[in-house]
Enzyme design. Structure first.
Site, PDB file in Angstrom:
ATOM      1  N   ARG A  51     -13.204  -1.084   1.761  1.00  0.00           N
ATOM      2  CA  ARG A  51     -12.588   0.135   1.261  1.00  0.00           C
ATOM      3  C   ARG A  51     -12.041  -0.141  -0.136  1.00  0.00           C
ATOM      4  O   ARG A  51     -11.207  -1.013  -0.326  1.00  0.00           O
ATOM      5  CB  ARG A  51     -11.445   0.584   2.193  1.00  0.00           C
ATOM      6  CG  ARG A  51     -10.738   1.863   1.746  1.00  0.00           C
ATOM      7  CD  ARG A  51      -9.566   2.161   2.687  1.00  0.00           C
ATOM      8  NE  ARG A  51      -8.937   3.441   2.381  1.00  0.00           N
ATOM      9  CZ  ARG A  51      -8.000   3.618   1.441  1.00  0.00           C
ATOM     10  NH1 ARG A  51      -7.592   2.583   0.705  1.00  0.00           N
ATOM     11  NH2 ARG A  51      -7.483   4.812   1.239  1.00  0.00           N
ATOM     12  N   SER A 120     -10.964   8.487  11.267  1.00  0.00           N
ATOM     13  CA  SER A 120      -9.508   8.564  11.171  1.00  0.00           C
ATOM     14  C   SER A 120      -9.037   9.867  11.808  1.00  0.00           C
ATOM     15  O   SER A 120      -9.509  10.945  11.434  1.00  0.00           O
ATOM     16  CB  SER A 120      -9.070   8.529   9.698  1.00  0.00           C
ATOM     17  OG  SER A 120      -9.332   7.270   9.129  1.00  0.00           O
ATOM     18  N   LYS A 150      -1.007   2.370   1.320  1.00  0.00           N
ATOM     19  CA  LYS A 150      -1.285   3.805   1.339  1.00  0.00           C
ATOM     20  C   LYS A 150       0.012   4.594   1.516  1.00  0.00           C
ATOM     21  O   LYS A 150       0.906   4.173   2.245  1.00  0.00           O
ATOM     22  CB  LYS A 150      -2.253   4.144   2.477  1.00  0.00           C
ATOM     23  CG  LYS A 150      -3.624   3.536   2.329  1.00  0.00           C
ATOM     24  CD  LYS A 150      -4.502   3.852   3.524  1.00  0.00           C
ATOM     25  CE  LYS A 150      -4.872   5.315   3.579  1.00  0.00           C
ATOM     26  NZ  LYS A 150      -5.782   5.627   4.699  1.00  0.00           N
TER      27      LYS A 150
END
Length: 219
Positions: A51, A120, A150
């Protein structure tokens, strides 16, 4: 109760969908990313997700190829976050999509029946039901705790894991969001098969040792 469209895939991946699930940070330094990933794999990490939300196409391809090679060396699943085209180009083991990415049904149709598809679902059981129905291999809940990586509302209740496992005992669950060993323990106790970690491994002085501590959660 929703019926998973990929029961055979779920059964096939039942063993691999368990343990420490490491997710790469937004590092442009490919060598560093690969080095730390390999240390985590030596420490017992079971799944790697690439990611990098700010990388351009050339860097994404470079890093994904390098990470895929190290995952093959350790015979561990390699997952691409978001980029279905990259997943297909490299024939990666799977893809993970978020709520703002392509729908699970569309992604499953694109990658076919044999790849891992993660979704998710934040703190929303309805999203998990839809993802399961549309062909996800596993669902991810969180964030549960504040993250160094995040920014999101920390609103996911821990009991969502046990609620989900009562409803869908065979659908693997990954938990994410500010995870360390102490915070991951109660979620594994509630039924989570995977704990996803970014800073808890990648930002540690000894990533291999950090991975080993997480692995103890599953023994």
């Amino acid at each position: 109760m929703p019926v998973c469209l990929n029961e055979a895939l779920l059964k096939k991946d039942e063993e691999s969908m368990k343990g420490l699930y490491i997710v790469t940070p937004d590092w442009d330094d490919t060598a560093k990313m690969v080095e730390v990933t390999e240390k985590a794999l030596k420490g017992g990490a079971e799944i790697v997700q690439y990611r990098h939300k700010t990388a351009g196409p050339q860097l994404r391809l470079e890093q994904a190829k390098a990470l895929q090679a190290v995952c093959k060396k350790y015979n561990k699943p390699f997952i691409i976050n978001d980029y279905v085209d990259l997943c297909l180009e490299l024939d990666a083991d799977g893809i993970h999509v978020g709520g703002m990415d392509a729908p699970v049904k569309k992604v499953r149709a694109a990658v076919g029946p044999d790849k891992i598809v993660g979704a998710s679902c934040y703190g929303d059981l309805n999203l998990a039901r839809s993802a399961t129905h549309d062909g996800a291999t596993y669902v991810a809940f969180g964030g549960f705790y504040p993250s160094r990586v995040k920014k999101y509302p920390v609103t996911t209740p821990l009991d969502i894991v046990s609620e989900w496992k009562k409803e869908q005992p065979d659908m693997p669950v990954c938990v994410i969001g500010g995870m360390d060993v102490e915070k991951g323990a109660p979620l594994v106790a509630k039924g989570a098969e995977m704990v996803a970690v970014v800073s808890g491994v990648y930002f540690q002085d000894d990533p291999e040792a950090a991975a080993r501590e997480f692995v103890k959660l599953f023994k």
